[in-house]
Design an enzyme around this catalytic site. Structure first.
Site, short mmCIF file in Angstrom:
data_model
loop_
_atom_site.label_atom_id
_atom_site.label_comp_id
_atom_site.label_asym_id
_atom_site.label_seq_id
_atom_site.Cartn_x
_atom_site.Cartn_y
_atom_site.Cartn_z
N ALA A 77 29.27 35.59 48.73
CA ALA A 77 27.93 36.10 49.02
C ALA A 77 27.33 36.53 47.69
O ALA A 77 28.06 36.83 46.74
CB ALA A 77 28.04 37.28 49.97
N GLY A 122 32.61 34.87 50.73
CA GLY A 122 31.80 34.09 51.68
C GLY A 122 32.01 32.59 51.53
O GLY A 122 31.85 31.84 52.49
N GLU A 125 35.12 31.82 53.36
CA GLU A 125 34.79 31.92 54.79
C GLU A 125 34.00 30.69 55.26
O GLU A 125 34.18 30.22 56.38
CB GLU A 125 33.99 33.20 55.04
CG GLU A 125 34.87 34.44 54.88
CD GLU A 125 34.08 35.74 54.76
OE1 GLU A 125 33.11 35.77 53.97
OE2 GLU A 125 34.43 36.71 55.45
N GLU A 145 36.77 40.58 48.18
CA GLU A 145 35.87 41.68 48.57
C GLU A 145 36.44 43.06 48.28
O GLU A 145 35.72 43.97 47.88
CB GLU A 145 35.52 41.57 50.06
CG GLU A 145 34.53 40.47 50.40
CD GLU A 145 35.17 39.11 50.63
OE1 GLU A 145 36.36 38.93 50.30
OE2 GLU A 145 34.49 38.23 51.17
N1 DAK Z 1 27.02 36.50 43.43
C1 DAK Z 1 26.01 36.41 42.51
N2 DAK Z 1 26.14 35.79 41.34
C2 DAK Z 1 27.33 35.24 41.04
C3 DAK Z 1 28.44 35.29 41.93
C4 DAK Z 1 28.24 35.96 43.18
N3 DAK Z 1 29.20 36.02 44.13
N4 DAK Z 1 29.49 34.67 41.35
C5 DAK Z 1 29.05 34.24 40.16
N5 DAK Z 1 27.77 34.57 39.95
C6 DAK Z 1 26.92 34.31 38.79
C7 DAK Z 1 27.33 35.18 37.63
O1 DAK Z 1 26.74 36.45 37.74
C8 DAK Z 1 26.78 34.38 36.46
O2 DAK Z 1 25.39 34.57 36.40
P1 DAK Z 1 24.65 34.93 35.00
O3 DAK Z 1 25.38 36.11 34.46
O4 DAK Z 1 24.87 33.68 34.18
O5 DAK Z 1 23.24 35.17 35.37
C9 DAK Z 1 27.00 32.93 36.90
O6 DAK Z 1 27.16 32.98 38.32
C10 DAK Z 1 28.26 32.31 36.31
O7 DAK Z 1 29.34 33.18 36.61
P2 DAK Z 1 30.35 33.73 35.48
O8 DAK Z 1 29.69 33.76 34.16
O9 DAK Z 1 30.93 34.99 36.00
O10 DAK Z 1 31.44 32.58 35.47
P3 DAK Z 1 32.98 32.70 35.07
O11 DAK Z 1 33.50 31.32 35.00
O12 DAK Z 1 33.17 33.58 33.88
O13 DAK Z 1 33.68 33.43 36.31
C11 DAK Z 1 34.10 33.83 38.66
C12 DAK Z 1 33.71 32.81 37.56
C13 DAK Z 1 33.98 33.12 40.02
C14 DAK Z 1 35.55 34.26 38.44
C15 DAK Z 1 33.15 35.06 38.56
O14 DAK Z 1 31.80 34.57 38.52
C16 DAK Z 1 33.29 35.98 39.73
O15 DAK Z 1 34.25 36.75 39.80
N6 DAK Z 1 32.34 35.93 40.64
C17 DAK Z 1 32.31 36.80 41.79
C18 DAK Z 1 33.30 36.31 42.80
C19 DAK Z 1 33.35 37.21 43.98
O16 DAK Z 1 33.73 38.39 43.87
N7 DAK Z 1 33.01 36.67 45.11
C20 DAK Z 1 33.06 37.38 46.34
C21 DAK Z 1 31.72 37.95 46.53
S1 DAK Z 1 31.79 39.16 47.81
C22 DAK Z 1 29.09 41.25 53.83
C23 DAK Z 1 28.88 39.94 53.98
C24 DAK Z 1 29.61 39.08 53.25
C25 DAK Z 1 30.52 39.55 52.36
C26 DAK Z 1 30.74 40.88 52.23
C27 DAK Z 1 30.04 41.75 52.96
N8 DAK Z 1 28.27 42.12 54.55
C28 DAK Z 1 27.03 41.64 55.03
C29 DAK Z 1 28.52 43.49 54.53
C30 DAK Z 1 31.14 38.66 51.48
C31 DAK Z 1 31.29 39.12 50.24
C32 DAK Z 1 31.56 38.27 49.17
O17 DAK Z 1 31.55 37.06 49.25
#
Ligand code: DAK
Length: 271
Positions: A77, A122, A125, A145
């Protein structure tokens, strides 16, 4: 969205017809690793609604879901959009996301996830809501998460435990770690792992195989498995018997049995 732009705004979702009976849906925000922001969720919801009503009319039997770019399927997400939400807003967003994932899992066509890179939160998922998962060797899966102080909100705790069992689901969701495609194949989530450059061809290969099967039967296999997950074994077997019986009122079953006896390939019409 077949047209890739919406009045000047780049579409975050691309639908393409891929020859007879097949389509591909590409999540298209590569600059943000295809993270699910509100625009993408909106477009996904609208496209799934369109497919629900059009799939049978257009004789679309298989859909491949994949991510744009080299790095990601969907990195979750959109974290930037989640900041500042109230509890009520977050709950509403989770319900909305769950509804979209539910819609994807119940589409009247077979959905193959072609996971080309990060499938986190997400994104994992979303893959879980598909019928089966093919992955590139570069793919990384996880439910991170908890490292953000959240829990999975788009069905992860429920779908993953039904798919892998409670212990593996807890392992993923409690550790918040990323796992390789091979690890996920060992755990039973991924059906096949291929070299990155082979993922597209391999997805098409499996899509063609599934599209050649009786559509009335494949739709019922999906319904049998999906509803069966919520039933006792006895109830599930009863449900299977009903669906099995129904196939005998389809044209497809006449064609399938006749083709076998006449030693030829069946020509299913999805009727
Ligand atoms: N959201 C927004 N932007 C994201 C993103 C994300 N999930 N993942 C990556 N990006 C963006 C980065 O911010 C970066 O943008 P800029 O800084 O260039 O503007 C760009 O994509 C490239 O990412 P990185 O520079 O970080 O790339 P790396 O290769 O260094 O790292 C990575 C890749 C996948 C390891 C890293 O980007 C990362 O850790 N990303 C976050 C992964 C993550 O934590 N995903 C889970 C998100 S939480 C809910 C509903 C749903 C959910 C929860 C609650 N409710 C309604 C309550 C679900 C939650 C999730 O999915």
């Amino acid at each position: 969205m077949s047209d890739h732009s919406l009045g000047g705004i780049e579409a975050t979702l691309i639908f393409e017809k891929m020859g007879e009976h097949m389509g591909r849906l590409t999540l298209n925000r590569p600059q943000a690793l295809n993270a699910l922001n509100s625009q993408l969720l909106e477009e996904l919801s609208a496209e799934l609604e369109r497919l629900e009503s059009q799939a049978e009319k257009e004789d679309l039997r298989v859909l491949i879901v994949t991510g744009a770019g080299e790095k990601a399927f969907v990195a979750g997400a959109d974290i930037k959009e989640m900041r500042g939400l109230s509890s009520d807003q977050a709950e509403a967003l989770a319900r909305r996301g769950q509804k979209i994932m539910g819609r994807l899992s119940e589409l009247p066509l077979v959905v193959i996830a072609a996971v080309n890179g990060f499938a986190l939160g997400g994104g994992c998922e979303l893959a879980l809501s598909c019928d089966f998962i093919l992955a590139s060797e570069k793919a990384r899966f996880g439910l991170p998460e908890v490292s953000l102080g959240l829990i999975p909100g788009y069905g992860g705790t429920q779908r993953l435990s039904r798919s892998l069992g409670a212990h593996q689901a807890r392992f993923l969701a409690l550790s918040g770690e990323m796992f390789s495609a091979l690890q996920m194949r060992e755990m039973g989530l991924v059906s096949e792992v291929v070299a990155p450059e082979e993922l597209e061809a391999r997805s098409l290969h499996w899509a063609q195989i599934v599209a050649s099967r009786g559509p009335e039967a494949t739709r019922r296999v999906k319904r049998a498995v999906a509803r069966g997950l919520d039933l006792s074994l006895a109830e599930g077997l009863e449900w299977e018997a009903q669906l099995f019986g129904q196939t005998f009122s389809t044209q497809d079953h006449h064609e399938g049995l006749a083709a076998f006896i006449e030693k030829r390939k069946p020509q299913f019409k999805g009727q």
